[in-house]
Write an enzyme that holds these catalytic residues in place. Structure first.
Site, PDB file in Angstrom:
ATOM      1  N   LYS A  19       0.833  -1.189   0.000  1.00  0.00           N
ATOM      2  CA  LYS A  19       0.000   0.000   0.000  1.00  0.00           C
ATOM      3  C   LYS A  19       0.877   1.252   0.000  1.00  0.00           C
ATOM      4  O   LYS A  19       1.970   1.246   0.573  1.00  0.00           O
ATOM      5  CB  LYS A  19      -0.864   0.048   1.268  1.00  0.00           C
ATOM      6  CG  LYS A  19      -1.887  -1.057   1.424  1.00  0.00           C
ATOM      7  CD  LYS A  19      -2.588  -0.910   2.765  1.00  0.00           C
ATOM      8  CE  LYS A  19      -3.596  -2.015   3.003  1.00  0.00           C
ATOM      9  NZ  LYS A  19      -4.808  -1.848   2.174  1.00  0.00           N
ATOM     10  N   ARG A  27      -9.980 -11.806   2.788  1.00  0.00           N
ATOM     11  CA  ARG A  27     -10.916 -12.849   2.364  1.00  0.00           C
ATOM     12  C   ARG A  27     -10.261 -14.228   2.356  1.00  0.00           C
ATOM     13  O   ARG A  27     -10.953 -15.243   2.474  1.00  0.00           O
ATOM     14  CB  ARG A  27     -11.496 -12.496   0.993  1.00  0.00           C
ATOM     15  CG  ARG A  27     -10.514 -12.506  -0.149  1.00  0.00           C
ATOM     16  CD  ARG A  27     -11.005 -11.690  -1.338  1.00  0.00           C
ATOM     17  NE  ARG A  27     -11.001 -10.266  -1.025  1.00  0.00           N
ATOM     18  CZ  ARG A  27     -11.436  -9.314  -1.866  1.00  0.00           C
ATOM     19  NH1 ARG A  27     -11.900  -9.655  -3.051  1.00  0.00           N
ATOM     20  NH2 ARG A  27     -11.402  -8.050  -1.514  1.00  0.00           N
TER      21      ARG A  27
END
Length: 461
Positions: A240, A314
């Site tokens: 990020k 996830r």
């Protein structure tokens, strides 16, 4: 301020909660001196305002609290809590309130306004306490406030003090406090016991990945809570940018939320069997970090192509949900700070959720309104299933194109819950970006009070 109600024996100051509509009429009944005092203070009943009336000894005889109008109140919640933080030290009781005043919600808001995160710096606190109104369930409201405080504390604590090891310690402390049984599968044991994606995501961290499990209750319907416990998310090799990494201590907000909810359930001794699963990892970078284009095997036997290592939540949830689905249960709920797409769709204040069972949806929607815990249903849009099927593997963890990101993430998770009769997934933000009434800037719970309120209807408790 305390997050508990004042002792009933305490001398207390009356609060007169007054809407703008009734303000003039109320003031006309006051002695002339009091009317002059109120006029000098400029009090007109506007939302969030208050005016303390002096007594002959120079103390406070009563406090007038403005409740505004219906339109203004719809723009926020916990209006009494917003006033409580600014009141002088003392015990107060609600002497009167206008039509539409929800005493349970406002009493909870008062307690929530007493929260301060002071682990690293002492925070100024008001000494205003509320005597519990006669009509409220004191034990329930205090339990909800305590659960919310736990959630806030866990999220607010930086990863230097809240990595997978510390999250496990908090998990075990909660279990011990309520007589629950907690276990952990750590490090290489994850591979031996077939949790490959939890291990893969967390193996690059100095703190080993782990799967935490808690069981409480021996009778009643079975509820399984699964919370994302990514204690920090660098994004992995798809790292990020700095601005996006700044709040990643809150990427374990799903686990913080389910632990807060679990505390509420156990404190209130709801007649159910509770199971809590938290995959606790840190998504870090070293030579062992998983890579874009890797194909992972999941506990469910489904293969997953990695198209972005920043879509790691996830993956760990998938293995935990597969485990949840292997055992008979009546309701599975997953909670996670999962997608930026959910924030774009509904902003930080609403808790978006996915659920295909319409009876469960109705119960959640009704409960959310009753307890001022706003949620918003998003669609499990089955035609988008093709978007998460890359061809080279069964599933794609980060479909290209950028469309429907929260929906495709939820569809991905749904593939791992095939047997449970009810499943709901909450894609929460877990953070209050600016201070609001009873909600200081920082970590916050979302959806948990709505779930707690809905459980009796959903599980027929």
């Amino acid at each position: 301020m305390s997050m508990k109600f004042a002792q009933l024996s305490a001398a207390s100051i009356p609060l007169h909660v007054i809407s703008k509509l009734e303000c003039e009429s109320f003031l006309s009944g006051l002695p002339a001196a009091s009317q002059n005092w109120v006029a000098a203070q400029g009090f007109t009943g506007s939302l969030g305002s208050f005016c303390a009336l002096p007594n002959a000894e120079g103390g406070i005889s009563a406090v007038l609290v403005g409740y505004g109008d219906a339109l203004g109140r719809e723009r926020g919640r916990f209006h009494l809590g917003g006033v409580a933080a600014n009141l002088p030290k003392g015990a107060y009781h609600i002497a009167q309130s206008p039509e539409g005043f929800d005493v349970e919600v406002e009493a909870l808001g008062w307690l929530l306004a007493g929260y301060h995160f002071d682990k690293y710096r002492k925070q100024p606190a008001s000494g205003a306490e509320l005597v519990a109104p006669e009509s409220v369930d004191v034990a329930r409201i205090e339990a909800i406030a305590a659960g919310e405080a736990l959630t806030r504390d866990l999220i607010n604590t930086p990863t230097s003090d809240m990595g997978p090891e510390q999250l496990q310690a908090a998990f075990f402390d909660l279990a011990k406090a309520h007589g629950a049984v907690a276990t952990a599968i750590v490090g290489e044991d994850l591979l031996a016991q077939n949790f490959p994606m939890i291990h893969t995501v967390g193996r690059a961290s100095a703190q080993e990945p782990r799967l935490l499990e808690m069981r409480w209750g021996t009778a009643g319907p079975k509820l399984t809570l699964v919370g994302k416990g990514v204690c920090f998310d660098t994004g992995g090799l798809n790292i990020k940018p700095g601005a996006s990494m700044g709040l990643m201590k809150k990427d374990m907000g799903g686990s913080a939320a389910v632990l807060g909810l679990a505390q509420m359930i156990m404190s209130l001794k709801l007649p159910l069997q509770l199971r809590v699963l938290v995959p606790a990892v840190e998504n870090s970078i070293d030579g062992s970090a998983f890579r874009p284009s890797d194909i992972l095997m999941s506990r469910k036997g489904l293969t997953v192509e990695i198209n972005n290592t920043d879509a790691e939540g996830r993956l760990v949830l998938a293995d935990a949900l597969a485990l949840a689905d292997e055992e008979e249960t009546d309701f599975v709920i997953s909670m996670a700070t999962l997608t930026g797409a959910a924030r774009v769709a509904v902003g930080p204040d609403l808790a978006p959720y996915f659920c295909g069972d319409l009876d469960t949806v109705a119960a959640l929607e009704n409960s959310a309104k009753r307890v001022a815990d706003p949620v918003w249903r998003m669609p499990f849009h089955t035609p988008y299933e093709a978007m998460i099927e890359p061809g080279i593997a069964d599933l794609d963890n980060a479909p290209s194109g950028g469309f429907a990101g929260s929906i495709t993430a939820a569809l991905f998770l749904r593939r791992f819950v095939t047997d449970a009769p009810r499943y709901a997934h909450f894609d929460i933000y877990g953070w209050q970006p600016t201070a609001a009434a009873a909600r200081p800037k920082g970590g916050c719970g979302q959806g948990t009070r709505a779930i707690l309120e809905a459980l009796p209807a959903i599980l027929e408790l």
